[in-house]
Design a protein around this motif. Structure first.
Motif, mmCIF file in Angstrom:
data_model
loop_
_atom_site.group_PDB
_atom_site.id
_atom_site.type_symbol
_atom_site.label_atom_id
_atom_site.label_comp_id
_atom_site.label_asym_id
_atom_site.label_seq_id
_atom_site.Cartn_x
_atom_site.Cartn_y
_atom_site.Cartn_z
ATOM 1 N N CYS A 1 64.560 17.238 7.880
ATOM 2 C CA CYS A 1 63.568 17.180 7.020
ATOM 3 C C CYS A 1 62.773 16.011 7.069
ATOM 4 C CB CYS A 1 64.096 17.500 5.568
ATOM 5 S SG CYS A 1 65.034 18.783 5.080
ATOM 6 N N LEU A 2 63.344 14.920 7.493
ATOM 7 C CA LEU A 2 62.269 13.530 7.533
ATOM 8 C C LEU A 2 61.768 13.624 8.927
ATOM 9 C CD1 LEU A 2 64.886 10.799 6.290
ATOM 10 C CD2 LEU A 2 63.111 12.089 5.168
ATOM 11 N N VAL A 3 62.308 14.231 9.903
ATOM 12 C CA VAL A 3 61.742 14.230 11.300
ATOM 13 C C VAL A 3 60.353 14.911 11.100
ATOM 14 C CG1 VAL A 3 61.810 15.100 13.572
ATOM 15 C CG2 VAL A 3 63.835 13.765 12.533
ATOM 16 N N ARG A 4 60.337 16.058 10.257
ATOM 17 C CA ARG A 4 59.074 16.987 10.275
ATOM 18 C C ARG A 4 58.113 16.236 9.559
ATOM 19 N NH1 ARG A 4 59.570 22.331 10.990
ATOM 20 N NH2 ARG A 4 58.044 22.667 9.523
ATOM 21 N N ARG A 5 58.258 14.850 9.062
ATOM 22 C CA ARG A 5 57.385 14.337 8.208
ATOM 23 C C ARG A 5 56.959 12.771 8.914
ATOM 24 N NH1 ARG A 5 56.336 18.415 6.602
ATOM 25 N NH2 ARG A 5 56.180 19.348 4.523
ATOM 26 N N ASP A 6 57.386 12.818 10.139
ATOM 27 C CA ASP A 6 57.368 11.544 10.792
ATOM 28 C C ASP A 6 55.925 11.697 11.560
ATOM 29 O OD1 ASP A 6 57.424 9.163 12.280
ATOM 30 O OD2 ASP A 6 59.594 9.406 12.896
ATOM 31 N N PHE B 1 70.985 4.597 6.583
ATOM 32 C CA PHE B 1 70.319 4.884 7.867
ATOM 33 C C PHE B 1 69.321 6.031 7.642
ATOM 34 C CE2 PHE B 1 74.238 2.832 9.063
ATOM 35 C CZ PHE B 1 73.824 1.621 9.653
ATOM 36 N N ILE B 2 69.829 7.048 6.978
ATOM 37 C CA ILE B 2 68.655 8.077 6.771
ATOM 38 C C ILE B 2 67.742 7.495 5.499
ATOM 39 C CG2 ILE B 2 68.610 10.539 5.807
ATOM 40 C CD1 ILE B 2 70.968 11.258 7.163
ATOM 41 N N GLY B 3 68.082 6.917 4.772
ATOM 42 C CA GLY B 3 67.276 6.188 3.823
ATOM 43 C C GLY B 3 66.217 5.360 4.192
ATOM 44 N N LEU B 4 66.962 4.495 5.407
ATOM 45 C CA LEU B 4 65.754 3.360 5.972
ATOM 46 C C LEU B 4 64.843 4.319 6.609
ATOM 47 C CD1 LEU B 4 65.259 0.622 6.714
ATOM 48 C CD2 LEU B 4 66.759 0.922 8.437
ATOM 49 N N TYR B 5 65.282 5.492 7.306
ATOM 50 C CA TYR B 5 64.302 6.314 8.122
ATOM 51 C C TYR B 5 63.289 6.901 7.083
ATOM 52 C CZ TYR B 5 62.558 9.698 11.602
ATOM 53 O OH TYR B 5 61.819 10.523 12.362
ATOM 54 N N ALA B 6 63.574 7.406 6.065
ATOM 55 C CA ALA B 6 62.799 7.730 5.012
ATOM 56 C C ALA B 6 61.666 6.747 4.364
ATOM 57 C CB ALA B 6 63.632 8.286 3.634
ATOM 58 N N ALA C 1 61.401 2.514 16.528
ATOM 59 C CA ALA C 1 62.127 2.565 15.332
ATOM 60 C C ALA C 1 63.106 3.605 15.037
ATOM 61 C CB ALA C 1 60.965 2.798 14.226
ATOM 62 N N LEU C 2 63.002 4.851 15.652
ATOM 63 C CA LEU C 2 64.090 5.743 15.564
ATOM 64 C C LEU C 2 65.195 5.632 16.144
ATOM 65 C CD1 LEU C 2 64.752 8.666 14.307
ATOM 66 C CD2 LEU C 2 63.426 9.648 16.613
ATOM 67 N N SER C 3 64.916 5.030 17.494
ATOM 68 C CA SER C 3 66.127 4.749 18.285
ATOM 69 C C SER C 3 66.978 3.530 17.853
ATOM 70 C CB SER C 3 65.569 4.222 19.745
ATOM 71 O OG SER C 3 64.942 3.068 19.573
ATOM 72 N N VAL C 4 66.383 2.668 17.181
ATOM 73 C CA VAL C 4 67.165 1.592 16.519
ATOM 74 C C VAL C 4 68.045 2.130 15.381
ATOM 75 C CG1 VAL C 4 66.855 -0.562 15.398
ATOM 76 C CG2 VAL C 4 65.545 -0.255 17.112
ATOM 77 N N ILE C 5 67.321 2.826 14.383
ATOM 78 C CA ILE C 5 68.148 3.337 13.324
ATOM 79 C C ILE C 5 69.380 4.602 13.717
ATOM 80 C CG2 ILE C 5 67.573 5.316 11.546
ATOM 81 C CD1 ILE C 5 64.961 4.114 11.232
ATOM 82 N N LEU C 6 68.998 5.241 14.894
ATOM 83 C CA LEU C 6 70.151 6.135 15.424
ATOM 84 C C LEU C 6 71.220 5.326 15.786
ATOM 85 C CD1 LEU C 6 68.174 9.133 17.155
ATOM 86 C CD2 LEU C 6 69.580 9.132 14.738
ATOM 87 N N ALA C 7 70.859 4.382 16.960
ATOM 88 C CA ALA C 7 71.950 3.335 17.152
ATOM 89 C C ALA C 7 72.559 2.598 16.344
ATOM 90 C CB ALA C 7 71.280 2.589 18.296
ATOM 91 N N ALA C 8 71.960 2.161 15.392
ATOM 92 C CA ALA C 8 72.838 1.476 14.342
ATOM 93 C C ALA C 8 73.673 2.377 13.473
ATOM 94 C CB ALA C 8 71.801 0.734 13.236
ATOM 95 N N MET C 9 73.183 3.704 13.313
ATOM 96 C CA MET C 9 73.834 4.682 12.569
ATOM 97 C C MET C 9 75.192 5.074 13.282
ATOM 98 S SD MET C 9 72.597 8.395 11.100
ATOM 99 C CE MET C 9 72.818 9.031 12.609
ATOM 100 N N MET C 10 75.166 5.130 14.618
ATOM 101 C CA MET C 10 76.221 5.600 15.468
ATOM 102 C C MET C 10 77.221 4.396 15.916
ATOM 103 S SD MET C 10 74.242 7.779 18.558
ATOM 104 C CE MET C 10 73.295 9.113 18.148
ATOM 105 N N LEU C 11 76.669 3.149 15.969
ATOM 106 C CA LEU C 11 77.655 1.944 16.003
ATOM 107 C C LEU C 11 78.371 1.639 14.798
ATOM 108 C CD1 LEU C 11 75.378 -0.254 18.127
ATOM 109 C CD2 LEU C 11 77.548 0.877 18.893
#
Length: 525
Positions: A203-208, A246-251, A355-365
């Motif tokens: 849902c968020l990607v569609r508004r990025d 992390f999803i909240g941070l992406y929003a 920005a997206l890569s940092v958020i995804l990496a932090a979420m996974m780690l």
């Protein structure tokens, strides 16, 4: 997007959804083999019949998955959403009398109903098929949600403006070449929780603005839906909490990049929080109804119960890190090597979408290191690193961005290497999808206990190579519901199906490469 090109995307999406629904349904266990999910299902039965959350009949070992509330009734320790998802299936089955039928017909036995594990091992029908037939029908919930998750990944990659050929390849690699395939046949809560988490992210990607190439408008509705979905993921499986910040941070990032005005940033963020509050509130209100406190899950109602459920505590992460990466029973290197290869795409994702890569990496780690620090890092009787399964669809986002770059450069050798990797991974996951992991572990533990050996002590069951499913899973009758009545060993089925699976995957990926120009609806990134 022109009409014909838009129709191509829709046809691909429909083909992915139908193909994976049929595939995952075909490899469905056809019953409930996990004690955790049996407790969740019994809660669903209580909701359907009585409108409450009481577990009216506990498992043979009463402390598993339930605890006694202040009112003296037994309640589940697990979130309410998975049980709620089962309720419509139970009501529909009973209303249509689908749980009735020929009493002599073979019904795949569920392990915790009338000693179902014995009937499974003996390949015989249980004497009372009604409760097993009800679970058989309900067990198709996970294949349906698992197929929708593969579709969601395709839609997410498409929303990132990746070519259709790449989006399809990424979805296929995830759906065929990782543990998602064998987990789709089980009834584990990881499947619905991952579905909701990925839906929230999509849902968020569609508004990025990075991908839409224009200033996104009307963020509030999409943000509210995203918050609701990640809240529901939390209400399914409490470890989905690792996704929430992390999803909240992406929003927040999307809202800030959409407009510099503070009030316009706050409005969609408040909608996201409001949506999350619904799912979070469902979890908390259910806790209050069962145990008298919003944040009490049942594990710490009394000091005695806190001791029983101490497996949820924290410890030094060293064994967990090694176990989740390299152990014989849980090592990601052995059970989902394609996911590790996919992580190599982070370098390209970081360059294109920092920005997206940092958020995804932090979420996974964060999820990896927190789960490594749990006393129960292995996740009990399960296949591979159970607690990392929820990360699998997100792993293929950087991989797809990398593959897009290779496609842009017309590097066919990269595509062929990816094809070979997915073919090999699919053949491996076929082996796991045919195997029955619950009976495998139950049999090992039971046989060891007869000679006075505890395989659960010091996590020997998951660390010792003498007990690895990698080489011994075929010693148990095959898992899919259609294979259980057959007098064919699991290894025979795998040897027959492996060449067919490899050939099918290679054919599909070759077709995607050759037809890439007619399939792709957007210019490559």
């Amino acid at each position: 997007m022109t009409g014909p090109r838009k129709n191509m995307t829709l046809r691909l999406a429909l083909a992915i959804w139908v193909a994976f629904t049929l595939l995952y349904g075909f490899f469905n266990y056809g019953g409930i083999r996990s004690p955790d999910i049996e407790v969740i299902f019994r809660v669903a039965q209580s909701l359907a019949a009585h409108g409450d959350f009481e577990v009216r009949e506990c498992l043979p070992w009463k402390e598993h998955g339930v605890t006694r509330g202040p009112d003296g009734k037994n309640y589940s320790l697990y979130g309410p959403m998975h049980s709620l998802l089962f309720v419509p299936m139970i009501l529909a089955t009973e209303a249509l009398e689908l749980d009735q039928g020929d009493p002599n017909a073979f019904v795949p036995p569920s392990q915790y109903v009338d000693n179902g594990v014995l009937y499974f091992m003996q390949k015989t029908a249980p004497p009372d098929p009604t409760p097993h037939r009800l679970r058989f029908i309900a067990s198709f919930l996970n294949p349906l949600l698992a197929a929708l998750t593969v579709l969601l990944l395709f839609l997410c990659l498409h929303a990132m403006r990746l070519p259709n050929s790449v989006a399809t390849a990424g979805a296929l690699a995830f759906g065929l070449g990782t543990l998602w395939w064998p987990y789709a046949g089980t009834a584990f809560s990881e499947v619905p929780a991952t579905f909701f988490a990925l839906a929230s992210f999509t849902c968020l990607v569609r508004r990025d603005r990075t991908f839409t190439r224009r200033i996104p408008r009307k963020l509030s509705g999409c943000f509210a839906l995203s918050g609701l979905l990640i809240g529901l993921a939390f209400a399914v499986h409490i470890t989905a909490a690792f996704f929430v910040p992390f999803i909240g941070l992406y929003a927040l990032y999307i809202a800030v990049t959409a407009t510099p005005r503070l009030l316009r940033v706050l409005r969609p963020c408040l909608f996201w929080l409001s949506g999350f509050a619904v799912g979070f509130g469902l979890w908390g209100i259910t806790n209050a109804m069962r145990f008298g406190s919003f944040f009490e899950t049942g594990r710490t109602v009394t000091a005695e119960q806190a001791k029983v459920y101490a497996h949820g505590g924290l410890t030094a992460p060293w064994q967990g890190i090694f176990g989740l990466l390299f152990s014989s029973g849980r090592g990601l290197v052995w059970y989902a090597p394609l996911a590790l290869l996919a992580l190599g795409g982070f370098r390209v994702l970081l360059r294109r979408h920092p920005a997206l890569s940092v958020i995804l990496a932090a979420m996974m780690l964060t999820r990896f290191f927190v789960c490594s620090s749990l006393v129960f890092w292995h996740g009990g009787f399960a296949l591979g690193p159970r607690y990392l399964v929820m990360l699998l669809p997100f792993v293929f986002i950087p991989a797809a961005v990398w593959l897009t770059e290779q496609r842009t450069a017309e590097r066919s050798w990269s595509w062929y290497l990816v094809t070979l990797a997915v073919v090999a991974a699919s053949v491996q996951q076929l082996y796991f999808a045919l195997g029955e992991i619950f009976t495998f572990y139950h049999t090992l533990v039971y046989n060891a206990s007869r000679v006075g050996v505890s395989l659960l002590a010091h996590n020997r069951l998951y660390l010792d190579w003498d007990f690895t499913p990698l080489t011994q899973l075929h010693n148990i009758p095959p898992a899919p519901f259609w294979a259980q009545p057959l007098d064919l060993p699991m290894l025979t089925l795998w040897i027959i199906a492996a060449p067919l699976t490899g050939a099918a995957v290679a054919t599909i990926f070759t077709w995607l490469w050759r037809r890439r120009r007619s399939l792709d609806t957007q210019e490559p990134l």
